[in-house]
Design an enzyme around this catalytic site. Structure first.
Site, PDB file in Angstrom:
ATOM      1  N   LYS A  76      22.274 -10.053 -46.842  1.00 35.65           N
ATOM      2  CA  LYS A  76      22.926  -9.879 -45.543  1.00 35.65           C
ATOM      3  C   LYS A  76      22.019  -8.999 -44.693  1.00 35.65           C
ATOM      4  O   LYS A  76      21.349  -8.094 -45.225  1.00 35.65           O
ATOM      5  CB  LYS A  76      24.292  -9.210 -45.773  1.00 35.65           C
ATOM      6  CG  LYS A  76      25.142  -9.015 -44.531  1.00 35.65           C
ATOM      7  CD  LYS A  76      26.497  -8.448 -44.921  1.00 35.65           C
ATOM      8  CE  LYS A  76      27.417  -8.246 -43.729  1.00 35.65           C
ATOM      9  NZ  LYS A  76      28.754  -7.760 -44.148  1.00 35.65           N
ATOM     10  N   SER A 151      32.542 -10.531 -42.327  1.00 37.88           N
ATOM     11  CA  SER A 151      31.327 -10.486 -41.552  1.00 37.88           C
ATOM     12  C   SER A 151      30.110 -11.073 -42.268  1.00 37.88           C
ATOM     13  O   SER A 151      29.110 -11.345 -41.608  1.00 37.88           O
ATOM     14  CB  SER A 151      31.029  -9.031 -41.162  1.00 37.88           C
ATOM     15  OG  SER A 151      30.789  -8.257 -42.325  1.00 37.88           O
ATOM     16  N   SER A 175      34.831  -8.520 -46.015  1.00 33.57           N
ATOM     17  CA  SER A 175      33.688  -9.289 -45.508  1.00 33.57           C
ATOM     18  C   SER A 175      32.935 -10.113 -46.530  1.00 33.57           C
ATOM     19  O   SER A 175      32.093 -10.931 -46.149  1.00 33.57           O
ATOM     20  CB  SER A 175      32.698  -8.360 -44.826  1.00 33.57           C
ATOM     21  OG  SER A 175      33.130  -8.146 -43.524  1.00 33.57           O
TER      22      SER A 175
HETATM   23  N1  GLN Z   1      37.036  -8.058 -40.877  1.00 30.10           N
HETATM   24  C1  GLN Z   1      36.979  -6.677 -41.207  1.00 30.10           C
HETATM   25  C2  GLN Z   1      36.488  -5.866 -40.036  1.00 30.10           C
HETATM   26  O1  GLN Z   1      36.176  -6.450 -39.021  1.00 30.10           O
HETATM   27  C3  GLN Z   1      36.124  -6.469 -42.407  1.00 30.10           C
HETATM   28  C4  GLN Z   1      34.708  -6.250 -42.142  1.00 30.10           C
HETATM   29  C5  GLN Z   1      33.925  -5.927 -43.362  1.00 30.10           C
HETATM   30  O2  GLN Z   1      34.416  -5.992 -44.480  1.00 30.10           O
HETATM   31  N2  GLN Z   1      32.685  -5.515 -43.147  1.00 30.10           N
HETATM   32  O3  GLN Z   1      36.429  -4.680 -40.086  1.00 30.10           O
END
Ligand code: GLN
Length: 481
Positions: A76, A151, A175
């Protein structure tokens, strides 16, 4: 079995001489080129990957190759790899090159994994659809009109579209697991403190964890075994010995005690087909001799609000370092120090990141601190205590990963709260710091996948993998709801 679909099959080919690391890597490089429209990769590290493949081929011949020899893995774009660009999919880190490698990267390389490139994600890992990247959205390989989830959208699609064996993602509130659910792959978030965060671009430091995205449970176990364990650069890390996850994943397991949260399965926001599938699965597991208990979890409605108070507070502090002076982008329109800060940050950060920095600054501000930040900390403690209590009598908690299947681009963009509620089933594990895995057990009748999620108690990754494998064996009998 396809020789490129799992580490075990690839290593078999490497052993019998039908494959070389070079040929495996070139296969994936060609796949990436062919599937460019998905926008999963921000950069392919062709040269360093080819060099590593040649080195590992030599080591294999000499009988000195590491555990992950032949594994082609993507990162990532918030994981530092020395000498390579890393941007967290943000304009503010434009052109920034890592000065050192993250501990997870060093450990992968030491065991002879081949790092193929860096993958698109939501900016600073903030999002649930990869629509917040400064470098464009990522298409779901199952249906290009739909999001990948986020994400870690690019990492997930890279695995789902067979552009590499595996990828590393980060999971602060879902994410890894949420895009895994949307794209039909295995996504695993380890216990907080199991995997080093050294060299990971921070979003919310008391929630962030690195974990694998793979096409099967066994590969996830093999990768975690390599990246987990104590690290002097991350003081939140446990020094507990790392079990041989790759061996325990395939071991047999007797009957287990499973809790499921009644209000999750009956949640009005849950897709009715997913609900029916979960109910059927619960019955089936009972018939197979496992103990299943419906339990109450009184904090369901507080999970998402407390998550967004705490993570934005931590983000507002973590992202203070991007000032136009130390890292990446500096506004060409700045005239003095103050305007350097203001303009670089205003121009460098995207809308969602700015929203979270402002929200986080607000909840930490004098006068509101007790009403929001302190209260959310107390809620987190209650969630943790209740979770511990559940695990005193159970081995696992079973729940869906996401309320539905992948949505269309733009469907949740107008309403941040709607987008935030996508995380309803994933943030629990991050609040509690426990390990969780999303498994692609079946497809919905709309043709899209959805994940079944399993959470375990702290540092119970070995039994989590074991039971996850058992669930996947069940799902092999059934491919749609
Ligand atoms: N969707 C969640 C957020 O926007 C999780 C993001 C993540 O796990 N990095 O914070």
């Amino acid at each position: 079995m396809h020789p490129y679909s799992s580490l075990a099959d690839t290593q078999k080919g490497l052993r019998d001489g039908s494959l070389t690391c070079d040929s495996v890597l070139r296969h994936f490089l060609a796949r990436i080129e062919k599937e460019k429209h998905l926008n999963a990769f921000l950069e392919v590290f062709t040269q360093s990957a080819l060099e590593k493949a040649a080195e590992v081929d030599k080591k294999i011949k000499a009988g000195k190759a590491g555990k992950l020899a032949g594994l082609v893995i993507a990162l990532k774009d918030n994981i530092c790899y020395k000498g390579h660009v890393v941007t967290a999919s943000s304009k503010i880190l434009d052109g920034f090159q890592s000065l050192y490698s993250a501990t997870v990267v060093e450990r992968l390389l030491a065991e002879d994994a081949i790092i193929i490139g860096r993958c698109n994600c939501d900016e600073f890992a903030m999002g649930s659809s990869n629509e917040n990247s400064a470098f464009g959205t990522v298409k779901n390989p199952r249906d290009n009109k739909r999001v990948s989830g986020g994400s870690s959208g690019g990492s997930t699609v890279a695995v789902a579209a067979n552009l590499c064996h595996a990828a590393l993602g980060t999971d602060t509130g879902g994410s890894i697991r949420q895009p895994a659910s949307f794209c039909g792959v295995v996504g695993m978030k380890p216990t907080y403190g199991r995997v080093s965060r050294h060299g990971i671009i921070a979003y919310a430091s008391s929630f962030d964890q690195v974990g694998p995205l793979t096409n099967n449970v066994q590969d996830a176990a093999s990768i975690l075994e390599v990246i987990a364990g104590g690290d002097e650069f991350d003081s939140t890390l446990s020094t507990k010995p790392v079990p041989d996850y790759s061996k325990t994943a395939s071991a047999k397991q007797g009957p287990v005690r499973i809790a499921y949260i009644k209000d999750c399965v009956d949640h009005p926001g849950l897709d009715p087909e997913i609900r029916n599938y979960m109910k059927g699965l619960i019955e089936q597991l009972q018939q197979e001799g496992h103990t299943l208990h419906a339990i109450d979890f009184p904090y369901l409605d507080y999970l998402v609000p407390a998550y967004y108070v705490l993570t934005t507070a931590e983000a507002s502090s973590n992202l203070g370092r991007y000032d136009g002076v130390h890292f990446g982008y500096r506004s060409p329109n700045a005239t003095d120090l103050e305007s350097t800060y203001k303009k670089s940050r205003s121009e460098g950060f995207g809308a969602e990141v700015k929203r979270r920095i402002m929200l986080g600054t607000f909840v930490l501000s004098e006068g509101y601190y007790d009403a929001y930040y302190s209260k959310a900390q107390k809620v987190r403690r209650l969630i943790q205590d209740k979770t511990k209590e559940i695990f005193a009598g159970h081995d696992f908690i079973l729940l869906p990963t996401t309320p539905g299947t992948a949505f269309e681009f733009g469907a949740n963009s107008a309403d941040p709260i709607k987008m935030y509620l996508e995380d309803i089933f994933t943030v629990h594990a991050n609040h509690a710091g426990i390990p969780a895995i999303s498994l692609p057990m079946v497809n919905h009748s709309n043709g899209l996948p959805f994940g079944v999620q399993l959470m375990a108690s702290h540092f119970e990754e070995a039994s989590l993998f074991r039971f996850a494998q058992e669930l996947m064996n069940i799902s092999a009998l059934k491919t749609s709801v």
